[in-house]
Write an enzyme that holds these catalytic residues in place. Structure first.
Site, PDB file in Angstrom:
ATOM      1  NE  ARG A 265     -29.832  31.027  24.913  1.00 45.19           N
ATOM      2  CZ  ARG A 265     -28.563  30.920  24.527  1.00 45.19           C
ATOM      3  NH1 ARG A 265     -27.980  31.944  23.956  1.00 45.19           N
ATOM      4  NH2 ARG A 265     -27.889  29.818  24.723  1.00 45.19           N
TER       5      ARG A 265
ATOM      6  CG  HIS B 145     -25.365  31.133  18.584  1.00 42.11           C
ATOM      7  ND1 HIS B 145     -25.716  32.418  18.945  1.00 42.11           N
ATOM      8  CD2 HIS B 145     -24.894  30.535  19.718  1.00 42.11           C
ATOM      9  CE1 HIS B 145     -25.453  32.585  20.225  1.00 42.11           C
ATOM     10  NE2 HIS B 145     -24.972  31.469  20.717  1.00 42.11           N
TER      11      HIS B 145
ATOM     12  CB  CYS C  61     -19.596  27.983  20.931  1.00 41.19           C
ATOM     13  SG  CYS C  61     -20.476  26.416  20.739  1.00 41.19           S
TER      14      CYS C  61
ATOM     15  NE  ARG D  92     -21.579  35.495  21.798  1.00 46.54           N
ATOM     16  CZ  ARG D  92     -22.608  34.756  22.243  1.00 46.54           C
ATOM     17  NH1 ARG D  92     -22.386  33.524  22.665  1.00 46.54           N
ATOM     18  NH2 ARG D  92     -23.833  35.226  22.216  1.00 46.54           N
TER      19      ARG D  92
END
Length: 316
Positions: A101, A128, A267, A295
């Site tokens: 990330r 993303h 999200c 996720r």
């Protein structure tokens, strides 16, 4: 050739569909599915704070038998001046995959170009893709004919979530992806052009639209989606952004103007009273918590695809 997952565009439509099917298969068998990654190690580099991404990948690795190795920036040489390429070469000798990330998409590309193990984009400033994969899975769970779905995204279109959603939506073959954003917050035109190219090549030919009228955009939509207006690193622009985006909130009125039974997606993290009303995100139309849970299941599908050799022959 080592496969990476740096962009939603790294998957073919068939590969994306197969990963979503695999995630759907893994979801109900969470505690007893095969530990297909037994003995593998997954490095996790987090240059920015994370809740869902970090926890989902760490738990996914553990539940599939792999060992997660968390690499904080203040504990690795990358944070003290070691080049990205050198870090990639060294980590490739220890690990079976690298989840990162980071800030710039270019940093991901540089890492992947020097790594001999798969690199996964766990968020950059531009895309993303892991979030978008979970979004496609959530739509697949809720609609028996996903190709009929018209999704409308409201708010800041020039962000990573919107960019990946455009690409993934076109590959999923949804009926339409409409972005409603004010001037100055429109999605990157290169991404819009690429989504339209994907749609044109896809048999379902998803209609990709970008507009500035949120009231018109929500009409007929089956899914309304929004994202936070002030992301990490944008705190200094808070007043300016709230002013520019205030007419694009996902409200009860807009939900009522959408297709009957329309669903709400976000999200997270969410700021109730800014981009979304509390009664909407906490109401019966919200699938936000399923979306967050997905996720985990999509992270498992991605890790398995890239790490157990499935990537070389296509997802299960």
């Amino acid at each position: 050739m080592t496969r990476h997952f740096l962009s939603s565009d790294d998957l073919s439509p068939d590969e994306q569909a197969a990963l979503v099917r695999r995630a759907l298969d893994l979801k109900p068998a969470r505690s007893d599915h095969p530990r297909t990654l037994q003995g593998r190690s997954v490095g996790m580099i987090f240059e920015k704070p994370s809740t869902r991404t970090r926890v989902s990948f760490e738990v996914a690795a553990v539940e599939m038998g792999a060992h997660p190795v968390l690499l904080r920036m203040d504990e690795v040489q990358l944070g003290r001046g070691e080049s990205v390429a050198d870090t990639a070469r060294v980590l490739s000798r220890f690990l079976d995959a690298i989840v990162i990330r980071t800030f710039a998409q270019e940093r991901l590309t540089e890492l992947a170009s020097a790594a001999s193990v798969p690199v996964i984009n766990a968020l950059s400033d531009f895309e993303h893709p892991c979030q978008a994969l979970a979004d496609v899975m959530t739509v697949a769970e809720r609609f028996s004919v996903p190709s009929s779905v018209r999704l409308c995204y409201l708010g800041d279109g020039n962000n990573n979530v919107c960019h990946s959603l455009l690409l993934a939506g076109a590959k999923a073959g949804w009926a339409a992806v409409t972005i409603a954003s004010p001037e100055g917050y429109m999605p990157n035109p290169l991404v819009v052009d690429r989504a339209q190219e994907i749609a044109a090549a896809n048999k379902s030919k998803t209609k990709i639209d970008v507009c500035s009228d949120p009231d018109e955009a929500v009409r007929g939509a089956h899914v309304l989606y929004t994202d936070v207006w002030v992301s990490m690193g944008e705190e200094g622009q808070r007043s300016e952004r709230l002013q520019a985006l205030r007419d694009y909130a996902l409200t009860r009125r807009r939900l009522e103007d959408a297709s009957p039974g329309a669903l709400v997606m976000h999200c997270l993290p969410a700021h109730r009273g800014e981009e979304i009303e509390a009664s909407v995100i906490d109401g019966p139309s919200s699938v936000v918590w399923d979306q967050a849970e997905n996720r985990l299941h999509t992270a498992k599908a991605v890790l398995e695809w890239l790490m157990d050799g499935t990537a070389a022959r296509g997802p299960r």
